[in-house]
Design a protein around this motif. Structure first.
Motif, PDB file in Angstrom:
ATOM      1  N   GLU A 190       0.846  -1.214   0.000  1.00 23.52           N
ATOM      2  CA  GLU A 190       0.000   0.000   0.000  1.00 23.52           C
ATOM      3  C   GLU A 190       0.872   1.252   0.000  1.00 23.52           C
ATOM      4  OE1 GLU A 190      -3.160   0.100  -0.487  1.00 23.52           O
ATOM      5  OE2 GLU A 190      -3.398  -2.077  -0.433  1.00 23.52           O
ATOM      6  N   ARG A 192       3.928   1.476  -1.138  1.00 29.09           N
ATOM      7  CA  ARG A 192       4.555   1.618  -2.466  1.00 29.09           C
ATOM      8  C   ARG A 192       3.560   2.200  -3.491  1.00 29.09           C
ATOM      9  NH1 ARG A 192       7.145  -3.078  -1.515  1.00 29.09           N
ATOM     10  NH2 ARG A 192       5.551  -4.308  -2.581  1.00 29.09           N
ATOM     11  N   LYS A 193       2.312   1.700  -3.387  1.00 30.74           N
ATOM     12  CA  LYS A 193       1.281   2.191  -4.316  1.00 30.74           C
ATOM     13  C   LYS A 193       1.089   3.700  -4.169  1.00 30.74           C
ATOM     14  CE  LYS A 193      -2.756   0.172  -4.124  1.00 30.74           C
ATOM     15  NZ  LYS A 193      -3.768  -0.861  -3.815  1.00 30.74           N
ATOM     16  N   LEU A 194       1.073   4.134  -2.909  1.00 27.41           N
ATOM     17  CA  LEU A 194       0.871   5.554  -2.644  1.00 27.41           C
ATOM     18  C   LEU A 194       2.034   6.369  -3.214  1.00 27.41           C
ATOM     19  CD1 LEU A 194      -0.786   7.780  -1.173  1.00 27.41           C
ATOM     20  CD2 LEU A 194       0.617   7.353   0.854  1.00 27.41           C
ATOM     21  N   LYS A 195       3.251   5.831  -3.031  1.00 22.43           N
ATOM     22  CA  LYS A 195       4.415   6.570  -3.536  1.00 22.43           C
ATOM     23  C   LYS A 195       4.358   6.674  -5.066  1.00 22.43           C
ATOM     24  CE  LYS A 195       7.736   4.441  -1.098  1.00 22.43           C
ATOM     25  NZ  LYS A 195       9.034   4.128  -0.505  1.00 22.43           N
ATOM     26  N   GLU A 196       3.939   5.581  -5.672  1.00 21.77           N
ATOM     27  CA  GLU A 196       3.819   5.587  -7.137  1.00 21.77           C
ATOM     28  C   GLU A 196       2.790   6.631  -7.586  1.00 21.77           C
ATOM     29  OE1 GLU A 196       4.907   0.996  -7.771  1.00 21.77           O
ATOM     30  OE2 GLU A 196       3.000   1.639  -8.681  1.00 21.77           O
ATOM     31  N   ALA A 197       1.650   6.625  -6.882  1.00 20.46           N
ATOM     32  CA  ALA A 197       0.582   7.567  -7.235  1.00 20.46           C
ATOM     33  C   ALA A 197       1.063   9.015  -7.101  1.00 20.46           C
ATOM     34  CB  ALA A 197      -0.636   7.324  -6.355  1.00 20.46           C
ATOM     35  N   ARG A 198       1.919   9.234  -6.092  1.00 20.33           N
ATOM     36  CA  ARG A 198       2.405  10.604  -5.886  1.00 20.33           C
ATOM     37  C   ARG A 198       3.656  10.888  -6.727  1.00 20.33           C
ATOM     38  NH1 ARG A 198      -1.830  10.778  -4.186  1.00 20.33           N
ATOM     39  NH2 ARG A 198      -2.571  11.164  -2.075  1.00 20.33           N
ATOM     40  N   GLY A 199       4.158   9.870  -7.374  1.00 26.03           N
ATOM     41  CA  GLY A 199       5.365  10.030  -8.202  1.00 26.03           C
ATOM     42  C   GLY A 199       6.616  10.310  -7.391  1.00 26.03           C
ATOM     43  N   ASP A 210      -0.723  12.772   3.076  1.00 29.65           N
ATOM     44  CA  ASP A 210      -0.574  11.437   2.463  1.00 29.65           C
ATOM     45  C   ASP A 210      -0.530  10.375   3.557  1.00 29.65           C
ATOM     46  OD1 ASP A 210      -0.396  12.384  -0.106  1.00 29.65           O
ATOM     47  OD2 ASP A 210       1.806  12.577  -0.052  1.00 29.65           O
ATOM     48  N   THR A 217      -6.003   3.699   5.143  1.00 32.24           N
ATOM     49  CA  THR A 217      -5.872   2.550   4.229  1.00 32.24           C
ATOM     50  C   THR A 217      -5.377   1.324   5.013  1.00 32.24           C
ATOM     51  OG1 THR A 217      -5.119   4.167   2.623  1.00 32.24           O
ATOM     52  CG2 THR A 217      -4.852   1.842   2.023  1.00 32.24           C
TER      53      THR A 217
END
Ligand code: PEP
Ligand code: MG
Length: 928
Positions: A190, A192-199, A210, A217
């Motif tokens: 989760e 990692r997903k958030l970091k990806e979403a935020r770039g 965040d 989450t």
């Protein structure tokens, strides 16, 4: 848990005592403590030392320790706590609250705590820790108001959820998720997903909002996956944490580690509840670990590592490669990095003073953990630091010279088994010069090693289990190691990690085991899927050979040869061994069969040879000629034939014995007459049989018949040892003549020689008398032939058959010395065939039917009893009877200690183990 009766009754007594005293919780902090460093059994290592530091007035975050007796109680009472525990915990929590002026669970001014394990002896990373306990949606608001740092508070809360759900809600609840499906991994996913979403790449780049969102989450995920909500009540969190630590004592990793380290299951762990301090509150905060001396070399410098803006776990877990603590501890690898000494000079000075004070107080090298929260230093742990054998010797000798400890203490500071590391092979310096390292890392465990690359712990363990010889040598190469990897680390020759510092898991564990290890070798990139490691341009595959120099941190491609270290240049080693020799009573000899072995044994400090196995000349290099003669002797069918073959063999035996006697320059050399069953020497292949037949001048069928007639069903109890000399007196005669003539010739050449003729596998005094008659006759003949009137020698026997031990009183009438052959004595006392134990002994040890392999460490209660009987009865007949041991046990520290207590005169072991036996003998003499 399988427990012996005595252990069970001890545990019960402990529980009874505890119930009576009902003191289950000990406080520390605020300038005082209820415990001391001496109370490790009760408070565990961590708790006892926290108490000691708090008692010294050092800055220790206040807290309390729940004793190991509670752990024992917990397991003895169906995982329930003593009735009074809850009230004690609450009272002690109240004490912490009043010291800090904060309240656990308070919405405005909340106290947060850590919950950590703490066994009697350290088990790095094996058990659980939970940080930030007490944080929830309400208390976090108070903490935000207090710190003005919402990002930090949200981050702490999400870390709590991550740790707690993994440790308490999953592991302690006995849930075993599929690989990669554990709650911790799911929550990390989760993140990692958030970091990806935020770039973004780093956690630190996520905003406070965040992280607040991520907490929600996480909570949903926990409910989904584990079917229970994350507990918001701080008290529920606390008790969940305490229970999980007790549960983790019996986790798979902890059990495995205890088995390797021989830590009793019965000890239990304590639980430390301590107020949180934060090293991750920004740039004026930090965390680190230090050693009061360098644990790899023993050098007297404050040595350590730190990380700015981080929590303690980040250093130990090897997630970020830490920075050097000071300028003095920098090496080529760390030269350009910022030290704590320059980055936070005030906090460093304070720390430096404390480490000096602690080393003086404990009079030993300590390993310390600290946190700096907004420039304020807090001590989180101190304990006697693990060190490798090389460092242990240097520190012990230096500390004696600094008058910190006495000579006796210096000797006792180095365990005989750790001394092995001083004697450990290293990469051949010539080979190192001829090539260039492919990478450099931190030298975490000294010595040299080579092996084939294994990229996972399972792979390493499997290769070692399924291969033999050189093929079974592996180097475990990992990004970093974790407690899950211990089996592979144990199996490997050495460990190499890309990440982590000198206090990472890999370094700590390798240091404890004295294994060659290099960490933080960031030039290597591991691709698990491809099975490769990339070092710059170079690619190596799993299975390729690499070599490590763990003393310098250098990694080489290929297989570099190993050589023995230069002991003469190691002054501290020389001093320590000299002191040990002054205190020991036991003599130490070596088992050596060649002049080269004899030379090595003397260099290691042996005072003689306790076992020279004559049959050695029939094995290995250069054995063709004497073996041919022996074979002819074996298949002879008449005494005349046998004597002819023996006459030829005589030349070889005499030369062999003479060279070793000469090398020993008058030190005693115990030469054992031929021992193995003769059938062992009959050739197996058709070609060799044909060769022998033509040598003897008989047909192949005839030879096969003669060879077959030597076959035995149970050769270990068959025609061997003295029994050969009884059936074929001419065999004894030839050997004795060779020994005495060699001695006489050396004497005539102005040299010294002192042989001791030893007769093996004796079980009756009559056998000995039979052999003595031969020896006496040959002595007269040799004296006459050589003109040497007095040829110095002794005649004695091995005690390796139980009957010989029982009838030692009779046997001593003849024998001038006894030497215990504890290999055979163990075999015959247990009735375990010494060559076949592999099929059943591991089961005995795994099921704890035996504490350890009785062929490695002497079985004191059985075999030891026979040894004691033999000594008592032998010396009753002959008070000055010289008694030694030459079985493998002579080089095992615990068995040496037994030999000292039993009153033996000397132990004899392989040359390499001579220094270990010397030190073990000194330890035995100094033991109360
Ligand atoms: C023994 O039995 O302990 C011994 C030293 O002899 P061997 O191992 O050669 O039988
Ligand atoms: Mg034997």
């Amino acid at each position: 848990m399988v427990r012996s009766k005595t252990k069970r009754s001890k545990v019960k007594a402990k529980a009874r005592r505890a119930a009576k005293d009902s003191k289950y919780v000990y406080s520390f902090g605020g300038g005082k403590a209820e415990g001391t460093a001496k109370m490790k059994e009760l408070l565990g290592g961590k708790g006892a030392n926290l108490a000691e530091m708090a008692g010294l007035g050092l800055p220790v975050p206040p807290g309390f320790t729940i004793t190991t007796e509670v752990c024992t109680y917990y397991y003895d009472h169906g995982r329930k706590y003593p009735k009074t525990l809850q009230a004690s915990v609450e009272k002690n929590l109240g004490r912490v609250e009043s010291i800090l002026g904060a309240k656990f669970g308070d919405a405005k001014n909340p106290l947060l705590v850590s919950v950590r394990s703490g066994a009697r002896s350290s088990m790095p990373g094996m058990m659980e820790t939970i940080l930030n306990v007490g944080l929830n949606d309400t208390t976090r608001e108070g903490l935000i108001a207090k710190t003005g740092n919402p990002r930090f508070v949200y981050d702490a809360q999400r870390r709590l959820i991550q740790m707690y759900s993994d440790v308490v809600m999953e592991k302690a609840a006995g849930i075993e998720p599929e690989d990669g499906k554990g709650i911790r991994q799911q929550l990390e996913h989760e993140l990692r997903k958030l970091k990806e979403a935020r770039g973004v790449h780093e956690d630190t780049e996520l905003s406070a909002d965040d992280l607040r969102g991520l907490i929600e989450t996480y909570k949903k995920k926990v409910l989904d996956v584990l079917g229970k909500p994350f507990p918001e009540d701080p008290m529920d969190q606390l008790w969940g944490g305490i229970g999980a630590v007790f549960q983790s004592w019996n986790g798979r990793r902890a059990i495995e580690y205890r088995r390797i380290e021989k830590i009793p299951d019965e000890w239990g762990t304590a639980v430390n509840v301590q107020s949180m301090v934060f090293g991750n509150m920004g740039d004026t905060s930090a965390t680190g670990v230090g050693f009061t001396r360098d644990p790899s070399t023993g050098r007297k410098i404050f040595y350590g590592e730190w990380l700015p803006n981080a929590q303690g776990e980040d250093v130990v877990a090897g997630i970020r490669t830490p920075l050097p603590i000071n300028e003095a501890g920098k090496n080529d690898h760390t030269r350009a990095l910022a030290s704590l000494e320059t980055a936070m000079p005030n906090a460093y000075r304070h720390l430096e003073k404390i480490q000096q004070r602690l080393e003086k107080h404990y009079r030993d090298m300590l390993d310390i953990e600290f946190t700096i929260q907004e420039e304020r230093l807090w001590m989180l742990q101190c304990r006697v630091g693990k060190r490798n054998g090389v460092a242990a010797v240097k520190m012990a000798v230096d500390m004696k010279k600094e008058k910190l400890i006495s000579k006796k203490e210096a000797i006792l500071r180095v365990s005989p088994s750790a001394l092995v590391q001083v004697l450990l092979p290293m990469l051949d310096p010539k080979a190192e010069q001829a090539t260039s390292p492919i990478a450099k890392g931190l030298p975490a465990g000294p010595g040299g090693a080579y092996g084939r690359i294994a990229l996972t712990a399972d792979e390493a363990a499997e290769i070692v289990e399924k291969s033999t010889g050189e093929d079974a040598k592996v180097i475990l190469v990992r990004e970093e190691t974790s407690p899950e990897d211990v089996h592979g680390m144990h199996a490997a020759q050495a460990i190499l990690t890309a990440k982590g510092g000198m206090t990472s898991h890999a370094a700590l564990v390798a240091r404890g085991w004295g294994k060659c290890c290099i960490v933080g070798c960031d030039a290597i990139e591991i691709d698990l899927a491809a099975g490769t490691i990339q070092v710059g341009e170079k690619e190596l595959k799993r299975g390729d050979w690499i070599s490590l120099n763990g003393t310098d941190g250098k990694v080489y491609a290929g297989k570099l040869p190993l050589v023995a270290p230069n002991l003469e240049a190691n002054r501290e080693y020389g001093s320590l061994m000299g002191w040990a020799d002054d205190f020991r009573r036991l003599g130490v000899r070596a088992n050596a069969d060649t002049p080269e072995d004899a030379k090595r044994a003397r260099a290691f400090g042996a005072a003689g040879i306790g076992l020279f196995r004559t049959e050695h000349m029939f094995y290995g290099e250069g054995s063709e000629e004497p073996l041919g003669k022996l074979r002819r002797m074996i298949v002879s069918s008449t005494e005349a034939e046998r004597r002819a073959a023996l006459d030829e063999l005589f030349v070889n035996v005499k030369a062999d014995v003479k060279a070793t006697l000469e090398e020993m320059e008058g030190q005693p050399v115990t030469i054992r007459l031929l021992d193995p069953p003769l059938h062992e020497f009959v050739p197996k292949s058709e070609d060799k049989l044909r060769e022998l037949a033509s040598d003897v001048g008989i047909g192949l069928d005839d030879l096969k018949r003669r060879a077959d007639s030597l076959h035995e069903t149970n050769p270990m109890m068959g025609h061997r040892g003295v029994r050969l000399g009884v059936s074929y007196p001419e065999v004894t005669e030839m050997q004795v003549r060779a020994i005495l003539e060699a001695t006489a010739e050396l004497l005539r050449a102005g040299k010294k020689a002192h042989p001791e003729i030893m007769i093996p596998v004796v079980s009756t005094a009559a056998e000995l008398a039979h052999q003595y008659a031969i020896i006496e006759r040959v002595y007269g003949e040799v004296a006459k032939k050589t003109g040497v009137k007095k040829i110095p020698h002794l005649v004695g026997t091995m005690i390796e058959v139980p009957r010989a031990a029982l009838l030692a009183g009779d046997i001593a009438k003849q024998a001038q010395f006894f030497s215990f052959g504890t290999n055979d004595l163990t075999q015959m006392t247990f009735g375990f065939s010494r060559d076949d134990t592999g099929s059943f002994l591991p089961d005995y040890i795994a099921s704890k039917l035996l504490p350890e392999d009785p062929f490695s460490s002497l079985d004191e209660s059985g075999v030891g009893e026979l040894v004691k009987i033999a000594i008592e009865r032998g010396r009753k007949t002959k008070p000055d009877l010289k008694i030694g041991i030459c079985g493998e046990h002579g080089g095992d520290p615990r068995s040496v200690e037994f030999c000292h207590r039993a009153g033996l005169d000397y132990v004899s072991c392989s040359p390499f183990r001579v220094p270990i036996a010397r030190l073990a003998a000194a330890h035995a003499a100094l033991a109360k």
